[in-house]
Design an enzyme around this catalytic site. Structure first.
Site, PDB file in Angstrom:
ATOM      1  N   VAL A   1       0.040  -7.741  -4.571  1.00 12.49           N
ATOM      2  CA  VAL A   1       0.627  -8.824  -3.771  1.00 12.49           C
ATOM      3  C   VAL A   1      -0.386  -9.969  -3.758  1.00 12.49           C
TER       4      VAL A   1
ATOM      5  N   ALA B   1      -7.622  12.887  11.979  1.00 14.32           N
ATOM      6  CA  ALA B   1      -7.866  13.272  13.368  1.00 14.32           C
ATOM      7  C   ALA B   1      -8.556  14.636  13.461  1.00 14.32           C
TER       8      ALA B   1
ATOM      9  N   GLU C   1       1.968  -1.214  -4.718  1.00 11.99           N
ATOM     10  CA  GLU C   1       0.703  -0.477  -4.826  1.00 11.99           C
ATOM     11  C   GLU C   1      -0.128  -1.098  -5.942  1.00 11.99           C
TER      12      GLU C   1
ATOM     13  N   HIS D   1       9.420  38.607   3.265  1.00 14.36           N
ATOM     14  CA  HIS D   1      10.606  38.095   2.572  1.00 14.36           C
ATOM     15  C   HIS D   1      11.752  37.946   3.566  1.00 14.36           C
TER      16      HIS D   1
ATOM     17  N   GLY E   1       0.822  -1.210   0.000  1.00 15.25           N
ATOM     18  CA  GLY E   1       0.000   0.000   0.000  1.00 15.25           C
ATOM     19  C   GLY E   1       0.852   1.253   0.000  1.00 15.25           C
ATOM     20  N   ALA E   2       0.815   1.992  -1.131  1.00 19.75           N
ATOM     21  CA  ALA E   2       1.562   3.267  -1.202  1.00 19.75           C
ATOM     22  C   ALA E   2       0.637   4.418  -0.847  1.00 19.75           C
ATOM     23  N   GLY E   3      -0.100   4.244   0.266  1.00 20.32           N
ATOM     24  CA  GLY E   3      -0.953   5.337   0.751  1.00 20.32           C
ATOM     25  C   GLY E   3      -0.187   6.136   1.785  1.00 20.32           C
ATOM     26  N   VAL E   4      -0.946   6.814   2.641  1.00 21.22           N
ATOM     27  CA  VAL E   4      -0.316   7.726   3.603  1.00 21.22           C
ATOM     28  C   VAL E   4       0.614   6.965   4.554  1.00 21.22           C
TER      29      VAL E   4
ATOM     30  N   GLY F   1      -5.320   0.559   4.113  1.00 25.32           N
ATOM     31  CA  GLY F   1      -6.500   1.321   4.497  1.00 25.32           C
ATOM     32  C   GLY F   1      -7.004   0.885   5.868  1.00 25.32           C
TER      33      GLY F   1
HETATM   34  P1  FAD Z   1      -9.929   6.689  17.130  1.00 25.63           P
HETATM   35  O1  FAD Z   1      -8.760   7.570  17.285  1.00 25.63           O
HETATM   36  O2  FAD Z   1      -9.719   5.381  16.462  1.00 25.63           O
HETATM   37  O3  FAD Z   1     -10.503   6.467  18.595  1.00 25.63           O
HETATM   38  C1  FAD Z   1     -11.589   5.640  18.853  1.00 25.63           C
HETATM   39  C2  FAD Z   1     -11.432   5.045  20.237  1.00 25.63           C
HETATM   40  O4  FAD Z   1     -12.636   4.377  20.568  1.00 25.63           O
HETATM   41  C3  FAD Z   1     -10.338   3.996  20.323  1.00 25.63           C
HETATM   42  O5  FAD Z   1      -9.383   4.349  21.283  1.00 25.63           O
HETATM   43  C4  FAD Z   1     -11.065   2.708  20.698  1.00 25.63           C
HETATM   44  O6  FAD Z   1     -10.346   1.938  21.644  1.00 25.63           O
HETATM   45  C5  FAD Z   1     -12.335   3.238  21.325  1.00 25.63           C
HETATM   46  N1  FAD Z   1     -13.479   2.321  21.211  1.00 25.63           N
HETATM   47  C6  FAD Z   1     -13.890   1.646  20.106  1.00 25.63           C
HETATM   48  N2  FAD Z   1     -15.002   0.943  20.366  1.00 25.63           N
HETATM   49  C7  FAD Z   1     -15.284   1.159  21.674  1.00 25.63           C
HETATM   50  C8  FAD Z   1     -16.330   0.716  22.530  1.00 25.63           C
HETATM   51  N3  FAD Z   1     -17.322  -0.053  22.087  1.00 25.63           N
HETATM   52  N4  FAD Z   1     -16.308   1.124  23.811  1.00 25.63           N
HETATM   53  C9  FAD Z   1     -15.326   1.939  24.265  1.00 25.63           C
HETATM   54  N5  FAD Z   1     -14.331   2.408  23.506  1.00 25.63           N
HETATM   55  C10 FAD Z   1     -14.324   2.034  22.226  1.00 25.63           C
HETATM   56  N6  FAD Z   1      -4.707  11.468  11.024  1.00 25.63           N
HETATM   57  C11 FAD Z   1      -4.333  12.752  10.868  1.00 25.63           C
HETATM   58  O7  FAD Z   1      -5.186  13.638  10.796  1.00 25.63           O
HETATM   59  N7  FAD Z   1      -3.004  13.091  10.807  1.00 25.63           N
HETATM   60  C12 FAD Z   1      -2.022  12.177  10.893  1.00 25.63           C
HETATM   61  O8  FAD Z   1      -0.844  12.517  10.834  1.00 25.63           O
HETATM   62  C13 FAD Z   1      -2.391  10.813  11.054  1.00 25.63           C
HETATM   63  N8  FAD Z   1      -1.448   9.859  11.154  1.00 25.63           N
HETATM   64  C14 FAD Z   1      -1.827   8.555  11.345  1.00 25.63           C
HETATM   65  C15 FAD Z   1      -0.835   7.590  11.420  1.00 25.63           C
HETATM   66  C16 FAD Z   1      -1.171   6.272  11.602  1.00 25.63           C
HETATM   67  C17 FAD Z   1      -0.084   5.227  11.692  1.00 25.63           C
HETATM   68  C18 FAD Z   1      -2.543   5.900  11.725  1.00 25.63           C
HETATM   69  C19 FAD Z   1      -2.930   4.468  11.949  1.00 25.63           C
HETATM   70  C20 FAD Z   1      -3.545   6.860  11.632  1.00 25.63           C
HETATM   71  C21 FAD Z   1      -3.200   8.201  11.438  1.00 25.63           C
HETATM   72  N9  FAD Z   1      -4.158   9.192  11.307  1.00 25.63           N
HETATM   73  C22 FAD Z   1      -3.781  10.494  11.120  1.00 25.63           C
HETATM   74  C23 FAD Z   1      -5.592   8.899  11.376  1.00 25.63           C
HETATM   75  C24 FAD Z   1      -6.157   9.257  12.776  1.00 25.63           C
HETATM   76  O9  FAD Z   1      -5.430   8.552  13.755  1.00 25.63           O
HETATM   77  C25 FAD Z   1      -7.627   8.908  12.857  1.00 25.63           C
HETATM   78  O10 FAD Z   1      -8.323   9.518  11.785  1.00 25.63           O
HETATM   79  C26 FAD Z   1      -8.220   9.413  14.169  1.00 25.63           C
HETATM   80  O11 FAD Z   1      -7.576   8.828  15.267  1.00 25.63           O
HETATM   81  C27 FAD Z   1      -9.715   9.116  14.226  1.00 25.63           C
HETATM   82  O12 FAD Z   1     -10.223   9.576  15.428  1.00 25.63           O
HETATM   83  P2  FAD Z   1     -11.527   8.918  16.078  1.00 25.63           P
HETATM   84  O13 FAD Z   1     -11.744   9.650  17.356  1.00 25.63           O
HETATM   85  O14 FAD Z   1     -12.621   8.859  15.097  1.00 25.63           O
HETATM   86  O15 FAD Z   1     -11.127   7.389  16.355  1.00 25.63           O
HETATM   87  P1  NAD Z   2      -4.640   4.653   2.374  1.00 27.87           P
HETATM   88  O1  NAD Z   2      -6.038   4.519   1.944  1.00 27.87           O
HETATM   89  O2  NAD Z   2      -4.031   5.985   2.492  1.00 27.87           O
HETATM   90  O3  NAD Z   2      -3.683   3.829   1.394  1.00 27.87           O
HETATM   91  C1  NAD Z   2      -3.836   2.467   1.146  1.00 27.87           C
HETATM   92  C2  NAD Z   2      -3.188   2.178  -0.196  1.00 27.87           C
HETATM   93  O4  NAD Z   2      -3.121   0.780  -0.323  1.00 27.87           O
HETATM   94  C3  NAD Z   2      -3.979   2.697  -1.389  1.00 27.87           C
HETATM   95  O5  NAD Z   2      -3.115   3.397  -2.248  1.00 27.87           O
HETATM   96  C4  NAD Z   2      -4.538   1.442  -2.022  1.00 27.87           C
HETATM   97  O6  NAD Z   2      -4.671   1.540  -3.426  1.00 27.87           O
HETATM   98  C5  NAD Z   2      -3.479   0.427  -1.646  1.00 27.87           C
HETATM   99  N1  NAD Z   2      -3.960  -0.947  -1.611  1.00 27.87           N
HETATM  100  C6  NAD Z   2      -5.149  -1.407  -1.143  1.00 27.87           C
HETATM  101  N2  NAD Z   2      -5.196  -2.746  -1.222  1.00 27.87           N
HETATM  102  C7  NAD Z   2      -4.001  -3.150  -1.742  1.00 27.87           C
HETATM  103  C8  NAD Z   2      -3.422  -4.400  -2.040  1.00 27.87           C
HETATM  104  N3  NAD Z   2      -4.086  -5.546  -1.820  1.00 27.87           N
HETATM  105  N4  NAD Z   2      -2.174  -4.424  -2.562  1.00 27.87           N
HETATM  106  C9  NAD Z   2      -1.476  -3.275  -2.773  1.00 27.87           C
HETATM  107  N5  NAD Z   2      -1.981  -2.064  -2.511  1.00 27.87           N
HETATM  108  C10 NAD Z   2      -3.221  -2.000  -1.989  1.00 27.87           C
HETATM  109  O7  NAD Z   2      -4.560   3.832   3.757  1.00 27.87           O
HETATM  110  P2  NAD Z   2      -3.429   3.739   4.845  1.00 27.87           P
HETATM  111  O8  NAD Z   2      -2.139   4.236   4.332  1.00 27.87           O
HETATM  112  O9  NAD Z   2      -3.540   2.368   5.396  1.00 27.87           O
HETATM  113  O10 NAD Z   2      -3.965   4.758   5.922  1.00 27.87           O
HETATM  114  C11 NAD Z   2      -5.242   4.552   6.535  1.00 27.87           C
HETATM  115  C12 NAD Z   2      -5.882   5.860   6.889  1.00 27.87           C
HETATM  116  O11 NAD Z   2      -5.199   6.478   7.953  1.00 27.87           O
HETATM  117  C13 NAD Z   2      -5.878   6.808   5.715  1.00 27.87           C
HETATM  118  O12 NAD Z   2      -7.177   6.852   5.191  1.00 27.87           O
HETATM  119  C14 NAD Z   2      -5.509   8.130   6.280  1.00 27.87           C
HETATM  120  O13 NAD Z   2      -6.614   8.993   6.229  1.00 27.87           O
HETATM  121  C15 NAD Z   2      -5.160   7.877   7.732  1.00 27.87           C
HETATM  122  N6  NAD Z   2      -3.779   8.355   7.939  1.00 27.87           N
HETATM  123  C16 NAD Z   2      -3.543   9.683   7.785  1.00 27.87           C
HETATM  124  C17 NAD Z   2      -2.263  10.165   7.915  1.00 27.87           C
HETATM  125  C18 NAD Z   2      -2.012  11.621   7.725  1.00 27.87           C
HETATM  126  O14 NAD Z   2      -2.966  12.377   7.721  1.00 27.87           O
HETATM  127  N7  NAD Z   2      -0.775  12.052   7.569  1.00 27.87           N
HETATM  128  C19 NAD Z   2      -1.211   9.300   8.188  1.00 27.87           C
HETATM  129  C20 NAD Z   2      -1.486   7.953   8.307  1.00 27.87           C
HETATM  130  C21 NAD Z   2      -2.786   7.495   8.192  1.00 27.87           C
END
Ligand code: FAD
Ligand code: NAD
Length: 485
Positions: A249, A331, A215, A455, A192-195, A282
């Site tokens: 893959v 977030a 990807e 500037h 996955g070449a996503g974020v 994803g």
């Molecule tokens: P979450 O943060 O997932 O929080 C939900 C919480 O609910 C969890 O702690 C879970 O334990 C709890 N929960 C679930 N079900 C229950 C239940 N039934 N009872 C009690 N508790 C429960 N986003 C950005 O904007 N910028 C970034 O740089 C960024 N980097 C990321 C990097 C990574 C590696 C990952 C994985 C994600 C990243 N994201 C980023 C995405 C971001 O983390 C999420 O979009 C954000 O956390 C979503 O917030 P949320 O409150 O909806 O859910």
């Molecule tokens: P993503 O949706 O950004 O990227 C997933 C990538 O995997 C896509 O390009 C997709 O085409 C590819 N893919 C899917 N299935 C595949 C397969 N079978 N083989 C090869 N490629 C495949 O998802 P992510 O990188 O897992 O991140 C998840 C979410 O977390 C994102 O939606 C993003 O919003 C959030 N996130 C945000 C940040 C940030 O804001 N900087 C950082 C990390 C994560």
């Protein structure tokens, strides 16, 4: 523990905890139910603070410092001798930041009078005026029923798993596992070449791993503006990320201390071995144990909780926000939705502007955008005009050894209205906030042209990009051809 609240928030991630704090500020009685246990301790902050935004940015910063110290200082006349990275120390720093922030959230909830209930929340019945929420305590699994006038569902998301590459937590990991490697893998595969693939792939590449990113889609960064995506692809490849688009893959298997990955491109299969494989294809909304059979909540075809643009579900007084609902999984989007839901419950009229949600990919340079890409604007029927400016001609960027990338503006040619801003450059994530503010105030390209930018700053490239939309950039050759008399 009380058994009746004005508001129960299920989920203590950025969406949920921000909603709970705002409700506390407004004088509501609030409980926030969170079941997360992080490294043996109950933890608030959700994915974002524990295993998402913050820890990934901590590692991105450490790895960037390492790479820059190793490779970029000589041209400044700075010699360092051997530069080494202690991965365990880097991870410990990350853990300390996580602890500080999650502890800070716990203090904020307490300070705002919010009860943090450590355990699972389940909306048993949301149909009447008094909503029924089951609480299952983490400590002893005891169950109790809480009633609430309002409920916000904020349970977030979890990584998508794929059958061809099942995670084992050791060699094949998801994003959470990739934040905790104890040493740099020699060879790292990423699906996955996503974020996440680009951010975490960059971390481990900077520390010395050979990284291959698979990807499935033919286009790299399909959601980004096509010019920016093209530039990003070139830069990341030059840095050493081996990004293979249009490559699927088909199998990943642990054999001894290696992961053997089989992939397919144009019908041809090939096999490669890695020390570690990250699966980041994803995330999916997480609603396990969130809804009782008779909750009354409607879901979309894709299994998301169905909400309107104010995050109202089909049931009065029940809202859903963040990764559980439509829109980007970010977030800041979750936080604003949490705030909006509470303001609406309170009777106020806040509205999230979904057209100006910023995306940032924290590679180096950063890739960021707000609003429409050129291709979005064309598809929406606009007569489009664009302007862009290359950072190679920006004095501050040169002075900072950051003279790479560009800033692009997209506008409606008929009205001159700014529709989008796109950047790949140092600090792009901050730069595009200028586009967001301009769009919120319905600014035109001319507005940006007539403002005085300091500037030397990287922001001057925003000014020049706007000027270039009308052929008026100063630090680029845009001279009109003289008509021959
Ligand atoms: P979450 O943060 O997932 O929080 C939900 C919480 O609910 C969890 O702690 C879970 O334990 C709890 N929960 C679930 N079900 C229950 C239940 N039934 N009872 C009690 N508790 C429960 N986003 C950005 O904007 N910028 C970034 O740089 C960024 N980097 C990321 C990097 C990574 C590696 C990952 C994985 C994600 C990243 N994201 C980023 C995405 C971001 O983390 C999420 O979009 C954000 O956390 C979503 O917030 P949320 O409150 O909806 O859910
Ligand atoms: P993503 O949706 O950004 O990227 C997933 C990538 O995997 C896509 O390009 C997709 O085409 C590819 N893919 C899917 N299935 C595949 C397969 N079978 N083989 C090869 N490629 C495949 O998802 P992510 O990188 O897992 O991140 C998840 C979410 O977390 C994102 O939606 C993003 O919003 C959030 N996130 C945000 C940040 C940030 O804001 N900087 C950082 C990390 C994560």
């Amino acid at each position: 523990m009380k058994d009746n609240y004005d508001l129960v928030v299920i989920g203590g991630g950025p969406g949920g905890y921000e909603a709970a704090i705002r409700a506390g500020q407004l004088g509501m009685s609030v409980a926030c139910i969170e079941k997360r246990v992080y490294k043996g301790e109950p933890a608030l902050g959700g994915t974002c603070l524990n295993v998402g935004c913050i820890p990934s940015k901590a590692l991105l910063d450490s790895s960037h410092r390492y790479e820059a110290t190793k490779h970029d200082l000589a041209e400044h006349g700075i010699s360092t001798g051997d530069v080494a990275i202690d991965v365990e120390q880097m991870i410990e720093r990350k853990e300390n930041i996580v602890k500080q922030l999650t502890g800070g959230v716990a203090a904020l909830l307490k300070g705002n009078g919010v009860d943090w209930l450590q355990g699972w929340g389940t909306l048993v019945d949301g149909k009447g005026a008094d909503k029924q929420v089951k609480f299952t305590a983490l400590e002893d699994e005891s169950e109790s029923t809480i009633t609430a006038k309002n409920v916000i569902l904020a349970a977030g998301s979890v990584p998508i798993e794929i059958p061809v590459a099942k995670t084992d937590g050791e060699r094949i990991v998801d994003s959470t596992g990739a934040l905790d490697f104890t040493e740099t893998p020699k060879r790292l595969g990423v699906i996955g070449a996503g974020v996440i693939g680009l951010e975490l792939g960059s971390v481990w590449r900077r520390l010395g791993a050979e990284v291959v990113v698979y990807e499935a889609l033919p286009n790299f960064l399909a959601a980004a503006d096509k010019d920016i995506a093209k530039e990003a692809g070139k830069m990341l490849k030059k840095q050493g990320l081996d990004i293979r688009v249009d490559t699927k893959v088909t199998n990943a298997e642990v054999k001894g201390d290696e992961v053997v990955v089989t992939s397919e491109k144009n019908g041809e299969a090939s096999e490669e071995s890695f020390d570690k494989l990250i699966v980041c294809v994803g995330r999916r909304a997480y609603s396990e144990k969130l809804l009782g059979e008779d909750s009354g909540i409607e879901l979309t075809e894709r299994g998301l909780i169905d909400v309107d643009d104010q995050c109202k579900t089909n049931l009065d007084g029940v809202y859903a926000i963040g990764d559980l609902v439509r829109g980007p999984m970010l977030a800041h989007k979750a936080m604003e939705e949490g705030m909006m839901a509470v303001e609406r419950i309170h009777g106020d009229k806040m509205q999230v502007n979904y057209d100006t949600i910023i995306n940032v990919i924290y590679t180096h340079p950063e890739i960021a955008w707000v609003g429409m890409t050129e291709q979005d604007a064309e598809a929406a029927g606009y007569e489009v005009k664009t302007g862009s400016f290359n950072l190679a001609a920006n004095g501050r960027a040169l002075a900072q050894s950051e003279a790479q990338g560009s800033i692009k503006v997209v506008a409606d040619a008929k009205t001159d209205r700014l529709l989008g801003m796109h950047a790949i450059c140092a600090g792009a994530g901050d730069i595009v906030h200028q586009g967001m503010i301009a769009m919120e105030f319905v600014s035109s390209i001319e507005d940006l042209q007539l403002m005085t930018f300091a500037h030397p700053t990287i922001s001057e490239a925003v000014h020049e990009a706007a000027l270039s939309a009308d052929g008026r950039a100063i630090h680029a050759i845009q001279r009109k051809k003289r008509k021959k008399k």
